[in-house]
Write an enzyme that holds these catalytic residues in place. Sequence first.
Site, PDB file in Angstrom:
ATOM      1  N   GLN B 200       0.941  -1.126   0.108  1.00  0.00           N
ATOM      2  CA  GLN B 200       0.023   0.095   0.181  1.00  0.00           C
ATOM      3  C   GLN B 200       0.900   1.209   0.108  1.00  0.00           C
ATOM      4  O   GLN B 200       1.699   1.422   1.099  1.00  0.00           O
ATOM      5  CB  GLN B 200      -1.011  -0.031   1.434  1.00  0.00           C
ATOM      6  CG  GLN B 200      -1.892  -1.130   1.164  1.00  0.00           C
ATOM      7  CD  GLN B 200      -2.779  -1.182   0.448  1.00  0.00           C
ATOM      8  OE1 GLN B 200      -3.918  -0.322   0.298  1.00  0.00           O
ATOM      9  NE2 GLN B 200      -2.995  -2.259  -0.392  1.00  0.00           N
ATOM     10  N   ALA B 241     -11.312   2.803   5.479  1.00  0.00           N
ATOM     11  CA  ALA B 241     -10.439   1.851   4.676  1.00  0.00           C
ATOM     12  C   ALA B 241      -9.948   2.759   3.638  1.00  0.00           C
ATOM     13  O   ALA B 241      -9.862   3.905   3.435  1.00  0.00           O
ATOM     14  CB  ALA B 241     -11.288   1.061   4.123  1.00  0.00           C
ATOM     15  N   HIS B 242      -8.768   2.177   2.751  1.00  0.00           N
ATOM     16  CA  HIS B 242      -7.860   2.695   1.754  1.00  0.00           C
ATOM     17  C   HIS B 242      -8.839   3.415   0.886  1.00  0.00           C
ATOM     18  O   HIS B 242      -9.883   3.020   0.402  1.00  0.00           O
ATOM     19  CB  HIS B 242      -6.727   1.866   1.333  1.00  0.00           C
ATOM     20  CG  HIS B 242      -7.351   0.483   0.872  1.00  0.00           C
ATOM     21  ND1 HIS B 242      -6.553  -0.408   0.349  1.00  0.00           N
ATOM     22  CD2 HIS B 242      -8.786  -0.100   0.390  1.00  0.00           C
ATOM     23  CE1 HIS B 242      -7.205  -1.522   0.097  1.00  0.00           C
ATOM     24  NE2 HIS B 242      -8.471  -1.345   0.052  1.00  0.00           N
ATOM     25  N   ASN B 243      -8.381   4.565   0.343  1.00  0.00           N
ATOM     26  CA  ASN B 243      -9.018   5.257  -0.734  1.00  0.00           C
ATOM     27  C   ASN B 243     -10.405   5.951  -0.520  1.00  0.00           C
ATOM     28  O   ASN B 243     -11.029   6.351  -1.411  1.00  0.00           O
ATOM     29  CB  ASN B 243      -8.785   4.491  -1.827  1.00  0.00           C
ATOM     30  CG  ASN B 243      -7.389   4.037  -2.349  1.00  0.00           C
ATOM     31  OD1 ASN B 243      -6.888   3.081  -2.097  1.00  0.00           O
ATOM     32  ND2 ASN B 243      -6.683   5.047  -2.731  1.00  0.00           N
TER      33      ASN B 243
END
Lengths: 351, 351, 351
Positions: B200, B241-243
Amino acid sequence: MQAQSVMASDLVSRLGGVLNGSDISVHRCASLANAEHDCISFAVGQKYRKAALESGAGALIVRERDISLAEGKTAIVVADDPLVYFARVLGILHPAPPAAAGIHPAASVSPEARLHPSVSIAANVVIEPGVVVDAGCAIGAGSYIGRNAHISAGCVIHQRVTVCSDSRIGERCVLHPGAVIGSDGFGNAWAGDHWEKIPQIGRVIIGNDVEIGANTTIDRGALDDTVIADNVRIDNLVQIAHNVSIGRHTAIAGCVGIAGSTHIGAGCLIGGGCGISGHLQITDRVTLLGGTVVLTDILSSGVYGSGLPAIEQSTWRRNTVHWRNLDEMAKRVRSLEKTSNTMREAGSNKK
Amino acid sequence: MQAQSVMASDLVSRLGGVLNGSDISVHRCASLANAEHDCISFAVGQKYRKAALESGAGALIVRERDISLAEGKTAIVVADDPLVYFARVLGILHPAPPAAAGIHPAASVSPEARLHPSVSIAANVVIEPGVVVDAGCAIGAGSYIGRNAHISAGCVIHQRVTVCSDSRIGERCVLHPGAVIGSDGFGNAWAGDHWEKIPQIGRVIIGNDVEIGANTTIDRGALDDTVIADNVRIDNLVQIAHNVSIGRHTAIAGCVGIAGSTHIGAGCLIGGGCGISGHLQITDRVTLLGGTVVLTDILSSGVYGSGLPAIEQSTWRRNTVHWRNLDEMAKRVRSLEKTSNTMREAGSNKK
Amino acid sequence: MQAQSVMASDLVSRLGGVLNGSDISVHRCASLANAEHDCISFAVGQKYRKAALESGAGALIVRERDISLAEGKTAIVVADDPLVYFARVLGILHPAPPAAAGIHPAASVSPEARLHPSVSIAANVVIEPGVVVDAGCAIGAGSYIGRNAHISAGCVIHQRVTVCSDSRIGERCVLHPGAVIGSDGFGNAWAGDHWEKIPQIGRVIIGNDVEIGANTTIDRGALDDTVIADNVRIDNLVQIAHNVSIGRHTAIAGCVGIAGSTHIGAGCLIGGGCGISGHLQITDRVTLLGGTVVLTDILSSGVYGSGLPAIEQSTWRRNTVHWRNLDEMAKRVRSLEKTSNTMREAGSNKK
């Protein structure tokens, strides 16, 4: 953990109950399945019959009425409540390793804090001015005790716990790693075009014999205090918002969230993953099944649920469509009832 | 927290509003119920009439139209928005104790980090190479600031916070204890017979005036960044969470989970315990009631819910069975409608 | 993170696949939208057609059948599984900065612990007696490794992680900031008028290649162990209670709670926010959609859900009333069916 060793007869003289069979030395507590001959285990109720009879345990704790479960065991300890008895045997055979009294050289303790000489302060603990830590407390590595907090006698604060300023922790409490006590409540005022923080000046007040799980968070009150009564048990990853109060002996399982200013009574059992809205009143002796959402007061003791059980995806998909249209379905049923009544009346008129 | 003392007239000259009644010295902010004569409190709306009239507060903040709530109080402060006004009075009477500028000797600060001379770095803080900490920041005990992270002016980072490498925190942000900013997103590729980690490499970018709750986690982006806009407010134990991106002024209550790549608009209010699936679009000014599950885009502003309220266990049990069979019930209603239509037509034909 | 630079042809010789077009030097992995000419990206499936064709990426990884997505790109890498391939390219171009071997002077390592000379121990790490840390492990700032824990070769333990006594962590595991492994399970015995703690003496046993998210908690077993098999992936803020076991390759998204003694099979996918009751059996290859509540065993592989989707508030309000009365509605439908049957029979009799 390092086990001691004890005679079954010693257990009975210390904890009560009656010893049947022969006396043996037990070294370890174990589950029925994994017990060997030097182990003590317990069984309650006939549903454990097979497991108990097959167990290799040398000593078994049972109720009088379950005595047949202990057939063939060397030592049989008859007790009123085998689980409670077994919990106490665990404390004897597997005591937590004692924390060495004293302050680790890598701890940072304010000279303006007051620590009883018997306390144990581990490495990297930070203790701010005005803190009081009473006799027999152990504070684990990396924990932080904020300004003017009071830790009463006999507490075990595990690693990396944060106790924010002004919090009061009662006697014999256990705080598990990562717990945060006394962080700011979520107080925001909308000032026309932006949120402004509402400073949170209440405290967290925790009674005696409370246990608080790993990474659980309990916010300080906005103005008044957040209050956790004696002997409350809180599991991991629970969020308790500002100005909540929780009554004595209430037990709260993991992943529960309780929103601000809600009051929960005594003797409640809150199942895992429940969510309770703010400004509610939950009376004493309410049990919430796992996954329950509470949006209104609960004023009668009893058991409540709202979680829907998992179903296979295709059925789930169809049912969620029906859920969206439930109001329409209700109207259609009402309309059918009207038609049915009209037709019945028409039928009666014909007679 | 240590309270100052201030004249009601001073408050009015600093914060605006109008002082009615007599000027008095106030020492403390308090709730209506617990206010004493040296306290200032506030009340908005007639539902607080009884509490306001019975309150021992010497000074009360009310709206012009609520002036009757303040009957009998010594000092009456009339303000357009008493809650915002009170929040500011709290800041004056109960300021956070100032953190001493300087670096605690038990902190580990890389010589390759750039810290403004005014910053306060507490014990056991670790600051990695390439970090920039701007003017007026305070970093609490045991916090970690990873390689190349940037903490902008005026931030308060409380105890045991983790800010991972490359994160950017805007001005005047507050990060509560245990928060984790910039941990790896949950990226796994199934390689036929095992999961492989997808490294990531995105960042977490946080705007100005953002507040992030205790033990909340915000993951770094997979490739692009996770973005939290200005003045977002996030409570405790929230997972982002991511993004994910979150628009300005959105407020997120405790125990919410937002899955990867979901975009949430500005001015949203996300109630406690909501779960929002990944890759969704939630438009501006969406309010989600507590416990709502969001599985599809929400493209119109408004208020949404999905949580079922708690009901008594026996009803709950029967209803969950009906839930399982909702599709069947829908079919039966349809079949009844058909029969009913046929019979009505038959009836008409007879006429 | 610092990027390296590599020729597309080098990637193919290291990772397999076929290079079409010209060889170029790539410096960075990027998303389709943000890729520049020195970047490599990937695309799978025609739904990414527009994004792929518009992407500025100099190099693109695609499947043979998707080759048209790469039209116009300088370097085209054809691979069987572009996502897995891209994950490996990320590892090459964006390796995690290597942790320097050695023990930071601000760490507190017991002389009775056994650390391989190659390990990296950051500032403020505390390592208790009896701990073993194998080759190549890196332990991040402020982490705590309890008595007799075993960290196997190649683990990365990030910042502020707590690994409690007796835990065993397999090879190449990654533990993210704030995770707590091996805290006490939630074991309480009601002793007539108060809760008594049931000492928790089991361990947490974690297999190889497991990843555990930020602020996730995994409790030690009560008597036997809590077991996480090889290659399990667990996201942030997940709670795993005592004596749970989780099978190989199961992936668990954020905010999931799994209650005590539940056994989850291999190859399961547990969506975000799911709650699973205690003492259940979930078989292999079960997928739970986000927000699913599981209250009974799931003995057949497949996809399951229970979360209701968000609906507009006024409909939601009406539908929750119908939900309360679902049993009554079911009775009314049954009653309509009876009437309908009676009337049909009456109709038939008339003929």
